[in-house]
Structures are given as structure tokens and as C-alpha cells.
Write an enzyme that holds these catalytic residues in place. Structure first.
Site, short mmCIF file in Angstrom:
data_model
loop_
_atom_site.label_atom_id
_atom_site.label_comp_id
_atom_site.label_asym_id
_atom_site.label_seq_id
_atom_site.Cartn_x
_atom_site.Cartn_y
_atom_site.Cartn_z
CD GLU A 190 -3.12 -0.96 2.10
OE1 GLU A 190 -3.04 -0.04 2.95
OE2 GLU A 190 -4.08 -1.75 2.02
CB CYS A 220 -1.22 7.34 1.23
SG CYS A 220 -2.54 6.27 1.84
#
Length: 531
Positions: A227, A261
Site C-alpha cells: 500500500e 496517502c
């Protein structure tokens, strides 16, 4: 106000004990006790209460590491993990059940072989967490590993040292310490962990480190879930509600001080809409921070001086114009939510991922230009956002790839803990959260169980081969295309006859017809032997 609790000083795990930790976790998996659903559910329930009981320590640690408010800490870290535990507990038995395979996946003639998919744990996992959500993004993958029946070694981020120490105590005191262990430290400890053999590695962090993890994992053919991040674009067309867009994107860059993010790195906006949009941004800022952002008890801080300097460098080197914010205080690691109007994709604000409360505004003449810019800056971002008409939003989805996307909002697709989340291409591999976390650490094992009495039906496979039996099998199991050599669909007599006879039916009718096919194949085989 953070609770008044004592948090131990950060202490790295000794390098020489890491091989033994990994070996013990592998050994525990080989006892097969983690495959018991009852055992897994007990561990998940214990984890739920551990997070609840360590709530004050976690909130205090998040305040110390990131200056997170109690509100944000509970909303996006503590409560998130507890809800994920409850979701896994409620659905684990369903997730773990064998999945029966029937028609149309398995031909009717093979329906007696009891085809099914068995859900099995991959083994021992390594989970490496980031600093921006140092509780959620460590414990949510752990929930997936526990649910799947894996053992795991967890490596929290050393950049959130207080959280790392609380997590070590929480995990090792409340869960089975032979199955779940926390290793603390920095690069040397992570390097030592990567020298061990794992059955799955789950990494959340930068693309730069992710590529190192992937290369090392490839040496031992270890599957990874990465991720990562990316320079996420937001599209705003002339048909957008500018006030809503400004308010929602402002939220995206102020939550956790933009250390998310999924938050937008830059905004591609219709040129004529820029002045009004900037005014709406300032209006949203004033609503969120009536006494200024620095005085707000809700705004987090940058995690450490190194990342503060990195973000400051982007602002120092930009050739654009700061149209909102711009204030900084290194002593407090404070950076004000800042918007910079730029005119080039080579600007520092466009070249690098900010991972902080700053973003670029890039005016464009058309959606065509916006899509060209976005696809040249970063082809596969983790997230994208589009504010426009339905047709415009759909075009953005069609013409740009991303891990996830939200229309008319900032990263709402990543704000629900039960839906799959992950990147694509340079922004990551694999998905997690909810059932996806269970699947991430699970091997889907296909099983067939052939009755001992069924050899007569399987005679076609044995030598010496019999062309007559093969022709019979082809008649019973073969399918014919409903399209010609040019790819055009042709719906002839056979197509309508099959619909009339219900050969594609499901349920009781379909099962009955499939059994007729099986019985017919057996009858024809017996008759052929008589001849």
C-alpha cells in the site's frame, strides 16, 4: 487534551533475537492451532478489548508522535480498529466456509466430484506499518492475518516511537505471544526481518521503500501486498460546485495535517474558475480555523524535522504563487494549510508527493488538457477525485487509472473500513480492509473429491484411449460459440432451444437437468459397452 499516562521510551528489538522471533512464529503456525476458527475468534475478541483498554495510551501516543487531537485519534485510529475487529468477528465463519463450485464453473458431468474452494491461511506474515496512521495501518492488517489463521510479526514505524511501544505491549500482553509479536526498530531491524522467510509481507509506506521490499521478497518468491502513495490529482471542471469542492478538498488536506496517502497533491481546474475557487478555499479555511490554523487544537503536526524540511523545500523551490497559507514554525513542526498556484508540471509542487498540508493549483483550458497533465505526472496514483458533471466524472474514471476514486468529494472511498482499498501499478499491489484483509492472507485452495464408484464415468481418460468415448464426452460437455469469426453474435436455433429447455437454468430446475445429463452419459456408456 491527551490523557495523562506514562509511555515507555522507545527501545529497538535486539538484532540477534529477530531470527528466533521469526522461527518461533513459523513454528507456532506449524502446530495448526491458528487454523481453528474458535481460536481465531478468541484472538480477535481479545484484540478488540486490548484496543479499548489501551485507548488512553494510544491517544496519548498519537498526541506525542503526531500532535493528533483526541477526536482524530479516536475517529481514524482507535474506533476504526475496534469496528474492523467487530466486522471480522461477525463475518469470519462465513468468510472461512468452503465455497462450493457448481455449474457453470464446473460442468454438469463433473458435479459428482464435489469441487470446492477451501480457505486456508498462507502461513506466517510480516506486517510493516507507516507513521501517518501508526495504529490503524498496523492493526487492521493484523486483523486480516488473525482472521485468516496466520501467525504474524509486526513492525511498527520507528517514526512514531510512542505508538510503537504501546502497540508492543498491547499485542504481546493480550494476544497469544507465540503467534503475534512486535519487533521495534529502524532500518537495521527491518533489514534483519527481510532476511527471514515469510509467507506474506504486508507493507504500507513510500514507493521507494516498497520497491526495496518487493525486490527482496522476490528472492524467496514471497507474495507481497504493497500500500503505497502517489501524486493524486483532483479534477475541477467549470460545471463543478466550487464551494463544495473547496470545502471538501480543504478537509482532505487538513485531516492528519495532510499526511494521508490519498490526499490530493494537485488540483487541475478550469482556468476561468480559479479566482472563485481560491476565494472559496479561503472561506473554508476561515470556517475550519476561526483563530488561525496554528492555534487550532484539531490540526496535527508534521511527524519529524526531516519531513518538515522536505515539505518546506517544496515551498521554497516553487516558482508558483502562494494564494492561501504559507506560514511555518519549525520549532512546532507546524506547516499551515497552503495552496500554490503554479503554471508548469516541472514545478516542485507538481514533481514531488507532498504528503502534507500543501497542494498545487494548476489551471487548464479543458478536461482534455487536465487528463493529459494527470497522466503525464503520475499514470497510476493511489486516488483521484473529480468534481464536475456526471459525464465529465465518468470520463475521468474511464481515461485515468487509480487505486480508488471519489467523485465530488475527497477520498471518501477510503473512509469506510469495510470496503476494499489498495493501489495499482506504482501506487501498490493488492487490497485490504474488511473481507479483503481476510482474503489478503488466505490461500484459495481448489479441492475435488472423486467418488470411488465413479470410474465408469471417467473411463474416457484412461489408456488405451477410445475415440468413441471422447466423441460422446464432447457431445455431452462441449459448447458451441454463439458468435461468428467476425465477433458478431449469432442467435440461431440452438441458442433459443437451449433457453426453451432451460439448460442454463439455476436452482432446483438446473440441478435436475444437470443430473439428467449425468444419468444420460452413464446410460449411453453402458449401452456402448453392450454393443
Amino acid at each position: 487534551m491527551a490523557p495523562n499516562v506514562t509511555i515507555p521510551e522507545f527501545q529497538a528489538t535486539q538484532l540477534d533475537v529477530i531470527p528466533a522471533i521469526a522461527s518461533n512464529a513459523r513454528g507456532t503456525f506449524r502446530t495448526h492451532k491458528t487454523k481453528s476458527l474458535k481460536w481465531r475468534l478468541v484472538q480477535l475478541r481479545k484484540l478488540y478489548w486490548a484496543v479499548e483498554d489501551y485507548k488512553n495510551e494510544l491517544v496519548a501516543a498519537l498526541q506525542k508522535d503526531l500532535h493528533k487531537s483526541e477526536f482524530e485519534s479516536l475517529l481514524s485510529e482507535v474506533d476504526w480498529v475496534k469496528n474492523d475487529c467487530l466486522f471480522a468477528i461477525a463475518h469470519l465463519e462465513t468468510w472461512a466456509k468452503d465455497e462450493k463450485l457448481g455449474a457453470p464453473v464446473v460442468p454438469a458431468t463433473f458435479s459428482l466430484m464435489k469441487f470446492r474452494i477451501r480457505k486456508e491461511p498462507l502461513g506466517t506474515a510480516l506486517i510493516i506499518g507507516p507513521y501517518n496512521y501508526p495504529v490503524q495501518l498496523v492493526l487492521v492488517p493484523l486483523i486480516g492475518a488473525i482472521s485468516a489463521g496466520c501467525t504474524a510479526v509486526v513492525k511498527p514505524s520507528e517514526l512514531a516511537p510512542s505508538c510503537a511501544m504501546v502497540l508492543k505491549e498491547l499485542v504481546e500482553k493480550r494476544l497469544d505471544a507465540n503467534a503475534y509479536v512486535v519487533v521495534n526498530g529502524g532500518v537495521p531491524e527491518t533489514t534483519a526481518l527481510m532476511e527471514e522467510k515469510w509467507d506474506k509481507i504486508f507493507f504500507t509506506g513510500s514507493a521507494q521503500v516498497g520497491s526495496i521490499i518487493a525486490r527482496k521478497a522476490a528472492e524467496t518468491l514471497t507474495p507481497v501486498c504493497l500500500e503505497l502513495g502517489g501524486k493524486n490529482p483532483a479534477f475541477i471542471t467549470k460545471n463543478a460546485n466550487l464551494k463544495i469542492a473547496a470545502r471538501r478538498l480543504m478537509w482532505g488536506k487538513t485531516f492528519n495535517s495532510g499526511q494521508v496517502c490519498m490526499s490530493q497533491n494537485y488540483i487541475l481546474i478550469d482556468r476561468d474558475s480559479v479566482p472563485a475557487f481560491i476565494e472559496y478555499l479561503k472561506e473554508a479555511y476561515a470556517e475550519m480555523f476561526p483563530n488561525g490554523a496554528k492555534a487550532s487544537p484539531d490540526l496535527a503536526r508534521i511527524v519529524n524535522p526531516r519531513h518538515f524540511a522536505r515539505i518546506k523545500k517544496m515551498l521554497d523551490e516553487t516558482k508558483g504563487k502562494i494564494v492561501m497559507g504559507g506560514q511555518m514554525d519549525e520549532s512546532e513542526l507546524y506547516i499551515e494549510p497552503t495552496a500554490v498556484l503554479v503554471s508548469s508540471t516541472d514545478d516542485s509542487m507538481m514533481r514531488e508527493e507532498s504528503f502534507g498540508p500543501i497542494f498545487a493549483i494548476y489551471p487548464v483550458h479543458s478536461l482534455d488538457q487536465a487528463l493529459n497533465v494527470a497522466n503525464s505526472v503520475h499514470r497510476t496514483p493511489l486516488a483521484l477525485f473529480s468534481f464536475g458533471s456526471k459525464a465529465e466524472n465518468q470520463r475521468v474514471l474511464n481515461e485515468m487509472t487509480s487505486g480508488g476514486a471519489t467523485l465530488n468529494d475527497a477520498y471518501f472511498h477510503g473512509s469506510v473500513n469495510t470496503v476494499p482499498f489498495g493501489g495499482v501499478g506504482d501506487s501498490g499491489w493488492g487490497v485490504s480492509r474488511g473481507k479483503a484483509s481476510f482474503d489478503c492472507f488466505t490461500h484459495a485452495r481448489t479441492i475435488a473429491e472423486t467418488p470411488t464408484w465413479a470410474d465408469a464415468l471417467l473411463r474416457v481418460r484412461y489408456m488405451p484411449y477410445d475415440w468413441g468415448r471422447l466423441k460422446l464426452m464432447r457431445r455431452l460437455t462441449g459448447q458451441k460459440p454463439d458468435f461468428d469469426r467476425n465477433g458478431a453474435v449469432v442467435k440461431g436455433f440452438g441458442y433459443w432451444a437451449s433457453l426453451f429447455l432451460g439448460l442454463g437454468a439455476k436452482g432446483v430446475k438446473g440441478a435436475f437437468l444437470r443430473w439428467l445429463v449425468v444419468l444420460a452419459s452413464g446410460y449411453l456408456w453402458v449401452e456402448k459397452r453392450k454393443v
